[in-house]
Design a protein around this motif. Structure first.
Motif, short mmCIF file in Angstrom:
data_model
loop_
_atom_site.label_atom_id
_atom_site.label_comp_id
_atom_site.label_asym_id
_atom_site.label_seq_id
_atom_site.Cartn_x
_atom_site.Cartn_y
_atom_site.Cartn_z
N ALA B 28 17.04 27.24 64.38
CA ALA B 28 17.42 28.66 64.32
C ALA B 28 17.37 29.28 65.72
CB ALA B 28 16.52 29.42 63.37
N VAL B 35 24.54 32.13 69.63
CA VAL B 35 25.30 33.12 68.86
C VAL B 35 24.87 34.55 69.16
CG1 VAL B 35 25.58 33.98 66.49
CG2 VAL B 35 25.86 31.56 66.97
N LEU B 36 23.57 34.75 69.37
CA LEU B 36 23.05 36.11 69.42
C LEU B 36 23.57 37.00 70.56
CD1 LEU B 36 19.32 36.04 68.28
CD2 LEU B 36 21.31 36.89 67.09
N SER B 38 26.33 37.83 71.64
CA SER B 38 27.46 38.68 71.25
C SER B 38 27.06 39.69 70.17
CB SER B 38 28.60 37.81 70.74
OG SER B 38 28.22 37.19 69.54
N VAL B 39 25.97 39.43 69.49
CA VAL B 39 25.59 40.30 68.36
C VAL B 39 24.48 41.27 68.73
CG1 VAL B 39 25.00 40.33 65.92
CG2 VAL B 39 26.13 38.34 66.88
N VAL B 95 7.72 36.44 62.02
CA VAL B 95 9.04 36.45 61.38
C VAL B 95 9.44 37.88 61.03
CG1 VAL B 95 10.41 35.58 59.47
CG2 VAL B 95 8.72 34.11 60.53
N VAL B 96 8.48 38.69 60.56
CA VAL B 96 8.78 40.09 60.26
C VAL B 96 9.27 40.81 61.52
CG1 VAL B 96 7.75 42.31 59.65
CG2 VAL B 96 7.29 40.33 58.24
N GLY B 99 12.73 39.76 62.48
CA GLY B 99 13.67 40.37 61.54
C GLY B 99 13.94 41.83 61.87
N LEU B 100 12.89 42.58 62.20
CA LEU B 100 13.06 44.00 62.51
C LEU B 100 13.86 44.17 63.80
CD1 LEU B 100 9.56 45.46 61.52
CD2 LEU B 100 11.74 45.70 60.32
N LEU B 102 16.12 42.09 64.98
CA LEU B 102 17.51 41.77 64.62
C LEU B 102 18.16 42.95 63.91
CD1 LEU B 102 17.21 38.11 63.30
CD2 LEU B 102 18.34 38.85 65.38
N LEU B 103 17.42 43.57 63.00
CA LEU B 103 17.94 44.70 62.23
C LEU B 103 18.36 45.84 63.16
CD1 LEU B 103 18.22 45.34 59.20
CD2 LEU B 103 16.05 46.54 59.33
N ILE B 106 21.37 44.80 65.47
CA ILE B 106 22.68 44.67 64.80
C ILE B 106 23.27 46.04 64.49
CG2 ILE B 106 23.62 44.12 62.51
CD1 ILE B 106 22.72 41.35 62.82
N VAL B 107 22.42 46.96 64.02
CA VAL B 107 22.90 48.31 63.72
C VAL B 107 23.36 49.00 65.02
CG1 VAL B 107 22.23 50.57 62.86
CG2 VAL B 107 21.52 48.53 61.64
N HIS B 110 26.67 47.69 66.26
CA HIS B 110 27.78 48.10 65.41
C HIS B 110 28.31 49.47 65.80
CE1 HIS B 110 30.19 47.98 61.74
NE2 HIS B 110 29.90 49.27 61.58
N PHE B 111 27.41 50.38 66.18
CA PHE B 111 27.83 51.75 66.46
C PHE B 111 28.11 51.99 67.93
CE2 PHE B 111 25.64 52.26 62.34
CZ PHE B 111 26.71 52.80 61.65
#
Lengths: 138, 112
Positions: B28, B35-36, B38-39, B95-96, B99-100, B102-103, B106-107, B110-111
């Motif tokens: 991973a 991959v990341l 670009s994101v 991991v938490v 995850g946060l 990444l969250l 990503i948001v 997007h904006f």
């Protein structure tokens, strides 16, 4: 005369079953007796399975945004965010489940259910709905 | 050959569970290095490097722990610390946090 002897025995038993002070967390190891090592090992494997589930969910959430799929972008973001939310909830379940199970093994009570299972089912269904709707709108 | 502690091979199965978790983490992390960017932008360096180092540490640690556990259990001793809350808590918390991150990332992307 019998009562004090009985009481002193009880305190002695408590003292004998008391854990080494370094074991974490106290809410698990302060009570009960050492379970069969095989049960602790099985509990550990369940924890690890939840962690791998979490990694897969996080990877799915990132992949959805990274692969440039033909899905309407707002719907795609919603699906991606839900997947990552599931990926954050899974390690919480992993930890809580490990803790509650280890405690139940020590004090001999029934094993706890996976309390995060229903929220995960609902969120993952939402992912499916968003991906489907987004794919049809694109 | 040292005698087995358990014919059900519980310590061995647990060691393998640790190994596939470590390998999953390694894959991973390597994938995210690719991959990341670009994101999630510059966060990817932190997540990728931390993940690879963490996975390698985990794999070695799991192997050491298995050897110790096997010796202890096969010798018939009662292990005073099969269950290990610190390592479990550290992994779940890491991991938490990933995850946060990444969250948020990503948001944010997007904006932008």
């Amino acid at each position: 005369m019998k009562a004090p002897i009985h009481m002193s025995r009880t305190t002695e038993e408590i003292a004998l079953s008391a854990p080494a002070p370094s074991r974490f967390p106290g809410s698990v190891f302060n009570d009960g007796t050492e379970p069969d090592p095989r049960f602790s090992l099985a509990n550990e494997r369940t924890f690890l399975a939840w962690i791998r589930t979490s990694l897969a969910l996080l990877a799915g959430g990132v992949a959805l945004e990274a692969l440039g799929l033909r899905i309407q972008s707002d719907f795609r973001l919603c699906a991606s965010v839900l997947l990552i939310l599931c990926g954050v909830l899974s390690p919480v379940q992993a930890w809580m489940g490990w803790k509650k199970t280890e405690r139940a093994l020590r004090i001999g009570t029934p094993l706890p259910p996976a309390s995060m299972a229903l929220p995960l089912v609902i969120l993952l269904s939402g992912v499916g709905v968003f991906v489907l709707a987004g794919a049809m709108l694109a | 050959m040292t005698p087995l502690f358990d014919p059900g091979l519980q310590p061995e199965r647990t060691a393998l569970a640790w190994r596939r978790t470590g390998l999953a983490l390694l894959v991973a992390s390597l994938a995210s290095a690719k991959v990341l960017p670009s994101v999630v932008g510059p966060w990817s360096v932190l997540i990728g490097t931390g993940g690879v180092l963490g996975a390698i540490a985990l794999l070695f640690r799991a192997q050491r722990r298995y050897r110790r556990l096997h010796r202890m259990l096969a010798a018939g001793g009662t292990p005073e610390s099969v269950a290990n809350g610190r390592l479990v808590a550290t992994i779940a918390l890491s991991v938490v946090i990933v995850g946060l991150v990444l969250l948020i990332a990503i948001v944010q992307m997007h904006f932008e």
